[in-house]
Design an enzyme around this catalytic site. Structure first.
Site, mmCIF file in Angstrom:
data_model
loop_
_atom_site.group_PDB
_atom_site.id
_atom_site.type_symbol
_atom_site.label_atom_id
_atom_site.label_comp_id
_atom_site.label_asym_id
_atom_site.label_seq_id
_atom_site.Cartn_x
_atom_site.Cartn_y
_atom_site.Cartn_z
ATOM 1 N N LYS A 33 9.794 1.928 1.001
ATOM 2 C CA LYS A 33 9.087 2.048 2.062
ATOM 3 C C LYS A 33 8.164 2.996 2.569
ATOM 4 C CE LYS A 33 7.560 -0.088 6.942
ATOM 5 N NZ LYS A 33 7.804 -1.944 7.438
ATOM 6 N N ARG B 37 6.265 -13.234 0.407
ATOM 7 C CA ARG B 37 6.249 -14.064 1.445
ATOM 8 C C ARG B 37 4.965 -15.742 1.747
ATOM 9 N NH1 ARG B 37 5.037 -8.084 3.091
ATOM 10 N NH2 ARG B 37 6.472 -6.567 2.099
ATOM 11 N N ARG C 289 15.385 -0.776 1.420
ATOM 12 C CA ARG C 289 15.309 -2.251 2.351
ATOM 13 C C ARG C 289 15.951 -2.886 1.448
ATOM 14 N NH1 ARG C 289 10.405 -4.082 5.020
ATOM 15 N NH2 ARG C 289 9.263 -4.981 3.078
ATOM 16 N N ASP D 66 1.637 -11.872 5.986
ATOM 17 C CA ASP D 66 1.683 -10.746 5.349
ATOM 18 C C ASP D 66 3.217 -10.531 5.628
ATOM 19 O OD1 ASP D 66 -0.547 -9.903 6.438
ATOM 20 O OD2 ASP D 66 0.621 -8.251 5.413
ATOM 21 N N ASP E 193 9.637 -6.114 7.722
ATOM 22 C CA ASP E 193 8.432 -5.586 8.669
ATOM 23 C C ASP E 193 8.507 -5.333 9.799
ATOM 24 O OD1 ASP E 193 7.624 -4.793 6.152
ATOM 25 O OD2 ASP E 193 5.467 -5.883 6.495
ATOM 26 N N ASP F 6 -2.490 6.668 4.167
ATOM 27 C CA ASP F 6 -1.773 7.481 3.273
ATOM 28 C C ASP F 6 -0.847 7.650 2.347
ATOM 29 O OD1 ASP F 6 -0.012 7.531 5.148
ATOM 30 O OD2 ASP F 6 0.090 9.210 5.949
ATOM 31 N N GLY F 7 -0.265 5.969 2.403
ATOM 32 C CA GLY F 7 1.228 5.616 1.320
ATOM 33 C C GLY F 7 2.117 6.032 1.708
ATOM 34 N N GLY G 76 0.529 -1.296 0.020
ATOM 35 C CA GLY G 76 0.213 -0.112 -0.155
ATOM 36 C C GLY G 76 0.500 1.305 0.135
ATOM 37 N N ARG G 77 2.138 1.264 0.610
ATOM 38 C CA ARG G 77 2.862 2.306 0.416
ATOM 39 C C ARG G 77 4.470 1.873 0.063
ATOM 40 N NH1 ARG G 77 4.158 3.324 6.993
ATOM 41 N NH2 ARG G 77 4.309 0.789 7.887
HETATM 42 P P1 AMP Z 1 2.351 -4.107 7.861
HETATM 43 O O1 AMP Z 1 1.646 -3.617 9.116
HETATM 44 O O2 AMP Z 1 2.860 -1.977 7.880
HETATM 45 O O3 AMP Z 1 2.518 -5.137 7.545
HETATM 46 O O4 AMP Z 1 0.984 -3.285 6.517
HETATM 47 C C1 AMP Z 1 0.088 -3.569 6.457
HETATM 48 C C2 AMP Z 1 -0.046 -3.638 5.096
HETATM 49 O O5 AMP Z 1 -0.871 -2.082 5.362
HETATM 50 C C3 AMP Z 1 0.730 -4.053 3.803
HETATM 51 O O6 AMP Z 1 -0.585 -3.749 2.676
HETATM 52 C C4 AMP Z 1 0.831 -2.147 4.177
HETATM 53 O O7 AMP Z 1 1.408 -1.770 2.544
HETATM 54 C C5 AMP Z 1 -0.347 -1.409 4.569
HETATM 55 N N1 AMP Z 1 -0.274 0.036 5.015
HETATM 56 C C6 AMP Z 1 0.458 0.032 5.991
HETATM 57 N N2 AMP Z 1 0.534 1.488 6.373
HETATM 58 C C7 AMP Z 1 -0.158 1.952 4.998
HETATM 59 C C8 AMP Z 1 -0.221 3.517 4.767
HETATM 60 N N3 AMP Z 1 0.315 4.807 5.654
HETATM 61 N N4 AMP Z 1 -0.497 4.056 3.504
HETATM 62 C C9 AMP Z 1 -0.985 2.658 2.544
HETATM 63 N N5 AMP Z 1 -1.092 1.000 3.169
HETATM 64 C C10 AMP Z 1 -0.441 0.958 4.153
HETATM 65 MG MG MG Z 2 3.808 -6.151 6.153
#
Ligand code: AMP
Ligand code: MG
Length: 487
Positions: A115, A185, A178, A254, A264, A127-128, A94-95
């Site tokens: 990231k 995954r 990274r 994931d 992560d 918000d990405g 997502g980001r």
């Molecule tokens: P994570 O907990 O970092 O492993 O993220 C879990 C999921 O949420 C993944 O699909 C990430 O890409 C998405 N994600 C986390 N934070 C954001 C953000 N600020 N904007 C968009 N997607 C996010």
């Molecule tokens: Mg993740």
């Protein structure tokens, strides 16, 4: 030819080419005023980058995907995942973006990944963005894990973007660069399986075998071999986490690699006072990912991996299940063997010592350490002094001294090797209060505390004068530690 094209090594777009169904070509947001917060110069050299170039304005633009080398195809990767036990069919980057793969000096492919690079089609409500603090936490903790010889993704750089990002308050935006042996995954397999496209699933499994587990081919059934190999690398990985007191915090499917690297780093932490129930994530309300649960969760995630692979393992569902269940049994065995071997090493005992002798010794000690909530890292380090005849520092950390003295007598008859203990029991880990101090300072633009902390943890086993602060547990005033996810 532009600077970027000339000064960097060739990027491949393997994942993008092989898995168009799981890769959306995308570009990173343009950063208004990019500035380095941290650059991992030794890693840059290892990868074949010129660190001086990476520190230059053009190099920094490369690090955040604003200057894209020729032949690179940045993509957002699709994956599914069980988050806190709940299945999400469509997560994905997502980001984040995979810039591409590069070949290291050892000939191995490595992913270069961003990231915090902006919203992608997988962003949902996010918000990405990412901010300096959490990106620097991932940098510090992943590099600490690497220094502790634990398989992990690496961190090449953190770059401040110059944008402000809304969190609990406005915070400086950042991108983490990274490096990983891949970003395939368990959730990637769940995604391939969910689409019911057996061809895609097979290609993904073949790719994982070729890239990470070529020995899977020893099995007549290579996909069963893959399952066994992933079970194996995860069993030893999680045992290593447990041995250093690491709590990952978000062991969603994931966030579990097929390569066996830790990935992560969100609300992660190193445990201080020994507490098997330790949880540091503010969103883990039920303690699903508590310290003591990590092996069980890994096993649960691997069962999801096995389910995804099942149609490749056998066309008959029942047979596939029975083969997979048999392979999953290997997890407990291999986890216990790795953990126990590691504990013997922490106690300075040779591998050959009988389990009947070593096992109660380990169990009895952990009861005493837990009862006293002794600082896990310091305790094992000062136990090395006890092996040299100075028992006082270790005694000072335990409550039940009569039991501990009896324990010391039993242990000393086995002639523990103090030098060997110092090679496996770290003195410097990224202590939570120091990590927080470093992140807060970097957020305000002062990178000196994070640089000092990194110097200490890059060489975690060798005691050095002047670094006492990095070996000491948090002061009482620091209070209970919580970290926040998804920021
Ligand atoms: P994570 O907990 O970092 O492993 O993220 C879990 C999921 O949420 C993944 O699909 C990430 O890409 C998405 N994600 C986390 N934070 C954001 C953000 N600020 N904007 C968009 N997607 C996010
Ligand atoms: Mg993740």
């Amino acid at each position: 030819m532009s600077d970027v094209a000339r000064s960097t090594i060739a990027f491949e777009g393997q994942f993008a080419r092989y898995f168009p169904e799981m890769a959306v070509p995308w570009r990173a947001d343009e950063a208004p005023e990019p500035r380095l917060v941290a650059l991992n110069r030794p890693l840059a050299v290892e990868l074949g980058f010129d660190p001086d170039f990476l520190s230059s304005p053009e190099g920094v633009r490369l690090l955040i995907g604003n200057a894209v080398p020729e032949a690179a195809t940045p993509v957002a990767q699709a994956y599914s995942g069980h988050q806190f036990g709940w299945y999400s069919p469509r997560l994905g980057d997502g980001r984040a973006l995979l810039l591409g793969e590069i070949s290291g000096a050892d000939g191995k492919l490595r992913d270069i990944h961003l990231k915090g690079s902006g919203r992608t089609p997988f962003a949902r409500n996010g918000d990405g963005r990412a901010v300096v603090g959490p990106m620097l936490r991932e940098y510090i903790v992943s590099e600490a894990m690497h220094a502790l010889n634990i398989p992990t993704t690496r961190s090449l750089a953190v770059v401040r973007t110059g944008s402000q990002v809304q969190r609990e308050r406005l915070l400086p935006g950042a991108v983490l660069t990274r490096v990983a042996s891949s970003h395939v995954r368990v959730g990637s397999f769940q995604y391939a399986r969910a689409g019911n496209d057996l061809g895609l699933l097979r290609r993904l499994a073949d790719h994982a075998i070729e890239r990470h587990h070529p020995s899977s081919d020893r099995e007549p059934n290579r996909y069963l071999g893959l399952l066994q190999d992933v079970v194996s690398v995860q069993a030893t990985l999680v045992a290593q986490w447990m041995l250093v007191g690491f709590v990952h915090g978000v062991m969603n499917t994931d966030n579990m690699t097929v390569s066996g690297e830790t990935i992560d780093y969100g609300p992660c932490a190193f445990m201080e006072g020994f507490d098997p129930g330790a949880v540091y994530s503010s969103i883990d309300e039920t303690g699903r990912y508590a310290y003591r649960n990590q092996p069980l969760v890994a096993e649960w995630n691997l069962a999801r991996f096995a389910e995804s692979l099942a149609p490749l393992i056998h066309e008959d569902e029942e047979q596939a299940v029975s083969l997979a269940v048999e392979s999953l049994k290997g997890f407990r065995e291999q986890y216990s063997a790795a953990w126990f071997a590691g504990m013997k090493a922490k106690l300075g005992l040779p591998e050959r010592i009988d389990d009947d002798v070593a096992s109660p010794l380990v169990d009895n000690l952990l009861v005493l350490v837990q009862e006293a909530r002794a600082d896990y890292t310091s305790f094992f380090r000062v136990l090395g002094k006890a092996a040299r005849g100075q028992a006082e520092p270790a005694r000072g950390m335990i409550l039940d001294l009569a039991a501990f003295d009896a324990w010391l007598d039993r242990w000393r008859t086995l002639k523990p090797d103090a030098d060997a203990m110092d090679r496996v029991n770290p003195i410097y880990i990224p202590r939570n209060h120091l990590v927080e101090e470093a992140l807060a300072a970097a957020t305000e633009g002062d990178v000196v505390p994070s640089e000092r902390l990194l110097e200490a943890i890059f060489d975690p086993y060798k005691e050095r004068p002047g670094l006492e602060k990095f070996a000491a547990p948090a002061p009482e005033s620091f209070g209970p530690y919580r970290t926040f996810c998804g920021t």
